[in-house]
Design an enzyme around this catalytic site. Structure first.
Site, PDB file in Angstrom:
ATOM      1  CB  CYS A  50      -0.894  -0.016   1.235  1.00 11.52           C
ATOM      2  SG  CYS A  50      -1.704   1.550   1.547  1.00 11.52           S
ATOM      3  CB  CYS A  53       1.091   1.190   4.800  1.00  9.42           C
ATOM      4  SG  CYS A  53      -0.500   0.352   5.017  1.00  9.42           S
ATOM      5  CG  HIS A 113      -4.074  -1.273   4.596  1.00  8.25           C
ATOM      6  ND1 HIS A 113      -3.736  -0.429   3.555  1.00  8.25           N
ATOM      7  CD2 HIS A 113      -4.712  -2.325   4.024  1.00  8.25           C
ATOM      8  CE1 HIS A 113      -4.150  -0.967   2.404  1.00  8.25           C
ATOM      9  NE2 HIS A 113      -4.744  -2.108   2.659  1.00  8.25           N
ATOM     10  CG  ASN A 153     -13.740   9.932  -4.317  1.00  4.99           C
ATOM     11  OD1 ASN A 153     -14.790  10.555  -4.264  1.00  4.99           O
ATOM     12  ND2 ASN A 153     -12.762  10.252  -5.160  1.00  4.99           N
ATOM     13  N   GLY A 159     -14.899   4.818  -6.947  1.00 14.43           N
ATOM     14  CA  GLY A 159     -13.691   5.151  -7.692  1.00 14.43           C
ATOM     15  C   GLY A 159     -12.456   5.270  -6.830  1.00 14.43           C
ATOM     16  CB  SER A 161      -7.417   3.792  -6.908  1.00 10.46           C
ATOM     17  OG  SER A 161      -6.760   4.920  -6.403  1.00 10.46           O
ATOM     18  CG  HIS A 164      -4.221   3.272   4.069  1.00 12.06           C
ATOM     19  ND1 HIS A 164      -3.161   2.565   4.604  1.00 12.06           N
ATOM     20  CD2 HIS A 164      -4.416   4.324   4.892  1.00 12.06           C
ATOM     21  CE1 HIS A 164      -2.738   3.177   5.700  1.00 12.06           C
ATOM     22  NE2 HIS A 164      -3.491   4.236   5.897  1.00 12.06           N
ATOM     23  CG  HIS A 166      -6.944   7.892   0.656  1.00 14.22           C
ATOM     24  ND1 HIS A 166      -7.375   6.612   0.373  1.00 14.22           N
ATOM     25  CD2 HIS A 166      -6.984   8.552  -0.529  1.00 14.22           C
ATOM     26  CE1 HIS A 166      -7.654   6.494  -0.919  1.00 14.22           C
ATOM     27  NE2 HIS A 166      -7.429   7.658  -1.500  1.00 14.22           N
ATOM     28  CD  GLN A 168      -8.080  12.362  -4.131  1.00 12.59           C
ATOM     29  OE1 GLN A 168      -7.488  13.103  -4.898  1.00 12.59           O
ATOM     30  NE2 GLN A 168      -8.782  11.315  -4.540  1.00 12.59           N
ATOM     31  CD  GLU A 182     -23.345  24.451  -2.352  1.00 15.51           C
ATOM     32  OE1 GLU A 182     -22.722  24.907  -1.371  1.00 15.51           O
ATOM     33  OE2 GLU A 182     -23.726  23.254  -2.408  1.00 15.51           O
ATOM     34  CG  HIS A 281     -19.839  22.548  -1.141  1.00 18.01           C
ATOM     35  ND1 HIS A 281     -21.035  22.184  -1.700  1.00 18.01           N
ATOM     36  CD2 HIS A 281     -18.869  22.072  -1.976  1.00 18.01           C
ATOM     37  CE1 HIS A 281     -20.806  21.507  -2.826  1.00 18.01           C
ATOM     38  NE2 HIS A 281     -19.506  21.409  -2.997  1.00 18.01           N
ATOM     39  CG  HIS A 298     -22.940  18.587   0.022  1.00 11.84           C
ATOM     40  ND1 HIS A 298     -24.275  18.846   0.195  1.00 11.84           N
ATOM     41  CD2 HIS A 298     -22.404  19.757  -0.403  1.00 11.84           C
ATOM     42  CE1 HIS A 298     -24.530  20.107  -0.120  1.00 11.84           C
ATOM     43  NE2 HIS A 298     -23.409  20.690  -0.478  1.00 11.84           N
ATOM     44  CE  LYS A 311     -31.289   7.262  -9.360  1.00 14.33           C
ATOM     45  NZ  LYS A 311     -32.470   6.945 -10.203  1.00 14.33           N
TER      46      LYS A 311
HETATM   47  O1  LIG Z   1     -35.547   2.599 -16.053  1.00 12.34           O
HETATM   48  P1  LIG Z   1     -34.548   1.533 -15.638  1.00 12.34           P
HETATM   49  O2  LIG Z   1     -33.777   0.988 -16.812  1.00 12.34           O
HETATM   50  O3  LIG Z   1     -35.148   0.454 -14.802  1.00 12.34           O
HETATM   51  O4  LIG Z   1     -33.496   2.281 -14.690  1.00 12.34           O
HETATM   52  C1  LIG Z   1     -32.342   2.953 -15.112  1.00 12.34           C
HETATM   53  O5  LIG Z   1     -32.632   4.137 -15.843  1.00 12.34           O
HETATM   54  C2  LIG Z   1     -33.334   5.158 -15.140  1.00 12.34           C
HETATM   55  C3  LIG Z   1     -33.424   6.385 -16.045  1.00 12.34           C
HETATM   56  O6  LIG Z   1     -32.170   6.902 -16.416  1.00 12.34           O
HETATM   57  C4  LIG Z   1     -32.661   5.503 -13.812  1.00 12.34           C
HETATM   58  O7  LIG Z   1     -33.502   6.341 -13.073  1.00 12.34           O
HETATM   59  C5  LIG Z   1     -32.338   4.253 -12.996  1.00 12.34           C
HETATM   60  O8  LIG Z   1     -31.582   4.614 -11.860  1.00 12.34           O
HETATM   61  C6  LIG Z   1     -31.557   3.275 -13.857  1.00 12.34           C
HETATM   62  O9  LIG Z   1     -31.273   2.093 -13.141  1.00 12.34           O
HETATM   63  O1  LIG Z   2      -7.732  10.530  -7.130  1.00 18.03           O
HETATM   64  P1  LIG Z   2      -8.079   9.078  -7.264  1.00 18.03           P
HETATM   65  O2  LIG Z   2      -8.558   8.467  -5.985  1.00 18.03           O
HETATM   66  O3  LIG Z   2      -6.995   8.272  -7.937  1.00 18.03           O
HETATM   67  O4  LIG Z   2      -9.318   9.049  -8.303  1.00 18.03           O
HETATM   68  C1  LIG Z   2     -10.665   9.157  -7.952  1.00 18.03           C
HETATM   69  O5  LIG Z   2     -11.012  10.457  -7.469  1.00 18.03           O
HETATM   70  C2  LIG Z   2     -10.834  11.545  -8.388  1.00 18.03           C
HETATM   71  C3  LIG Z   2     -11.360  12.809  -7.754  1.00 18.03           C
HETATM   72  O6  LIG Z   2     -12.729  12.729  -7.426  1.00 18.03           O
HETATM   73  C4  LIG Z   2     -11.521  11.271  -9.734  1.00 18.03           C
HETATM   74  O7  LIG Z   2     -11.130  12.247 -10.671  1.00 18.03           O
HETATM   75  C5  LIG Z   2     -11.172   9.876 -10.290  1.00 18.03           C
HETATM   76  O8  LIG Z   2     -11.960   9.618 -11.439  1.00 18.03           O
HETATM   77  C6  LIG Z   2     -11.448   8.825  -9.211  1.00 18.03           C
HETATM   78  O9  LIG Z   2     -11.111   7.542  -9.681  1.00 18.03           O
END
Ligand SMILES: O=P(O)(O)O[C@H]1O[C@H](CO)[C@@H](O)[C@H](O)[C@H]1O
Ligand SMILES: O=P(O)(O)O[C@H]1O[C@H](CO)[C@@H](O)[C@H](O)[C@H]1O
Lengths: 348, 348
Positions: A50, A53, A113, A153, A159, A161, A164, A166, A168, A182, A281, A298, A311
């Site tokens: 990692c 670490c 970790h 994240n 996303g 990666s 551990h 962390h 950003q 906003e 924010h 948020h 979702k």
């Molecule tokens: O309507 P579906 O295929 O069941 O559902 C998919 O498309 C919808 C419209 O973009 C989204 O709201 C759902 O989250 C997605 O899973």
């Molecule tokens: O910075 P990481 O953890 O490698 O990457 C992750 O966070 C970033 C910031 O939200 C995004 O741009 C990347 O798409 C996501 O994979």
């Protein structure tokens, strides 16, 4: 009377001025779509491979110190660079671009970790809050920096990666899209009333007590009336202050407690490490008058039905409008019912 | 001079007025994050359990006809309902909501369970285009409908819950967020110049010929200068018309060809059924003067590095600003290099 739990409707996001669509009757829809892999539990406390670490070496060969709480460094694969010349590009007013300068940092939350925020000791979370404040102070001293985004994240589904724990920080030379929205809404409200938008919003939510999850001395955690993600929440400071810089020691301690309780409630919903993207924010820096801005954080978690069904904000949502199935009130109820002891800590 | 392929910069999306962040140097970043499951190839032509296959019965017991090309019906789990009373809710100007009325339809593109647009015969794609036009005409006859969103989620990675090729139409009583943005930008441009924004944008792109992928009699397919998703593209009609209603037979035939070629190029990039959300943006209906609106169709595909590694629009992107790694020009190059024969059709 609009029946929130039966009728399709839209709700106004006060912070962006944009609407979200709520389809309460739709949660009965069966799901035959993608099911996520469960992230395996039981990581080692230390992973020799990692890059976060203590004592391990990173992509560029730097060796991490043997740190004891949290640890920060410049992202080895920064999306923004400090060293870039500032240029503009404009072709017939149709192709418009300009350089963007910035600093991207990574904050390891703990030398361990295997932990995440909800499983860390309160002192360790407090150390993260302290570090956020320090970093914000330091970065805002560069005059060319106008906005500082602190975020996390959590989970591979978001996303992330490296498991551990962390977060950003991306600090940059201009003000990003979401912050501009906003900014407009908060300033407009402040100019009209002399109070911040979130001050009045939080008072009303506390009075109604339908969507409030946590209410302690210095913070509330609430499922916003206009939440788009299934279990979206927002932590808001009770004092109307613009940035983390103004937090007192007491407020920082309370923020740590709020973070701990909220993330434990999240993990307990589906008895899983609850994935999310979360971030503060705050008022832009080095940008003149920032009255109207009110610190908040948020949480955008994707899970909807279970630990493995999320979702999807896809077709309609990307092209037209964010849409949700369960109501914010249903989500708030579920969050309120959760234990404040982490499910892994429980012995029965 | 701003060097697009070396310097971090932001580009203006002319249709929304918002910027996206480009980090060209970042594509070298190693990936240890989530890897998607490859959707297994080789579905049967008919699946007795699929609710879209001819002759099968759906959730509500209705039996699908033995259809020969495309087939449309009201979504059994519609997010919007035709039958809902129109109410408003406003508490202290802080909690604001109103009902939303709508009709949601599903369009099966083909009786064949195993095909997707890039693998269908041109006549079959043409039948889909015809059906889109019919549906648009029919739905726009309801005076309360103000906007009609035609779209497709392709691939389980895009939340599609049934691999049988299909799209959706959501028609509704108010104008969604993304459409409002494009409305403002397109009207503003038209009032100033008397030409549509996309007319002038397409002329300039054709002159530069850097990001154009397809250029036939009636349409272009282009990687927008401001593309946010790695291989995002946009199909634009050469005639400045507001909706699909105005397409001639010749234009419809050309749209079918454009769709076929573009989706074949997509599938060929990673030799996989390329997932995306795609949909048309068209002038609102029953809403007065719509000059300035210019028909176009967006493709938002998530894949970045391979058939199993996608771009995550998460933390920074959700909280601050959309961000991309490879440049739109690099993506356009890759798309241009692809064969126009589908990889599965090739015998070597
Ligand atoms: O309507 P579906 O295929 O069941 O559902 C998919 O498309 C919808 C419209 O973009 C989204 O709201 C759902 O989250 C997605 O899973
Ligand atoms: O910075 P990481 O953890 O490698 O990457 C992750 O966070 C970033 C910031 O939200 C995004 O741009 C990347 O798409 C996501 O994979």
């Amino acid at each position: 009377m609009l029946n929130f739990s039966e009728q399709p409707h839209k709700r106004k996001n006060l912070l962006t001025g944009e609407y979200i669509l709520v389809s309460p009757h739709r949660s009965k829809r069966p799901w035959q779509g993608q099911v996520e892999d469960l992230t395996p539990d039981g990581r080692p406390q230390y992973d020799p491979k990692c890059y976060l670490c203590p004592g391990n070496s990173r992509a560029d060969g730097t060796v991490n110190p043997d740190y004891k709480d949290s640890f920060v460094f410049i992202n080895d694969f920064s999306a923004l660079l400090e060293d870039t010349s500032m240029e503009r590009f404009d072709e017939e007013n149709l192709l418009i671009a300009e350089s963007e300068r910035g600093i991207c940092k990574v904050i390891s939350f703990s030398p361990r970790h295997d932990l995440t925020l909800p499983e860390m000791e309160i002192e360790a979370i407090q150390a993260v809050v302290d570090l956020w404040q320090c970093e914000f102070r330091e970065l805002s001293q560069y005059e060319w920096i106008k906005y500082i985004q602190i975020f996390e994240n959590k989970g591979s589904i978001m996303g992330c990666s490296n498991p551990h724990p962390h977060g950003q920080i991306w600090a940059q030379s201009s003000i990003p899209v979401e912050i501009t929205k906003e900014d407009v809404q908060q300033k407009r409200y402040f100019e009209k009333t002399g109070r911040t938008l979130l001050q009045d919003y939080v008072s009303l939510e506390r009075k109604k007590n339908e969507r409030i999850i946590i209410d302690n001395t210095h913070f509330v955690a609430v499922v916003p009336f206009w939440a788009a993600w299934p279990y979206e929440t927002m932590i808001v400071s009770k004092r109307a202050i613009g940035t983390i810089l103004e937090f007192t020691a007491e407020e920082k301690a309370d923020l740590a407690k709020t973070l701990q309780e909220l993330t434990i409630r999240y993990d307990n919903i589906f008895k899983t490490s609850f994935p999310y993207s979360a971030g503060m924010h705050q008022a832009p820096v080095n940008s003149g008058d920032q009255s109207g801005w009110h610190w908040h954080m948020h949480f955008y978690p994707p899970l909807l039905r279970s630990a493995t069904v999320k979702k999807f904000m896809v077709g309609y949502e990307m092209l037209a409008n964010p849409q949700r199935d369960i109501t914010p009130e249903q989500a708030a109820n579920t969050l309120k019912q959760q234990d404040t002891v982490h499910y892994k800590q429980k012995t029965t």
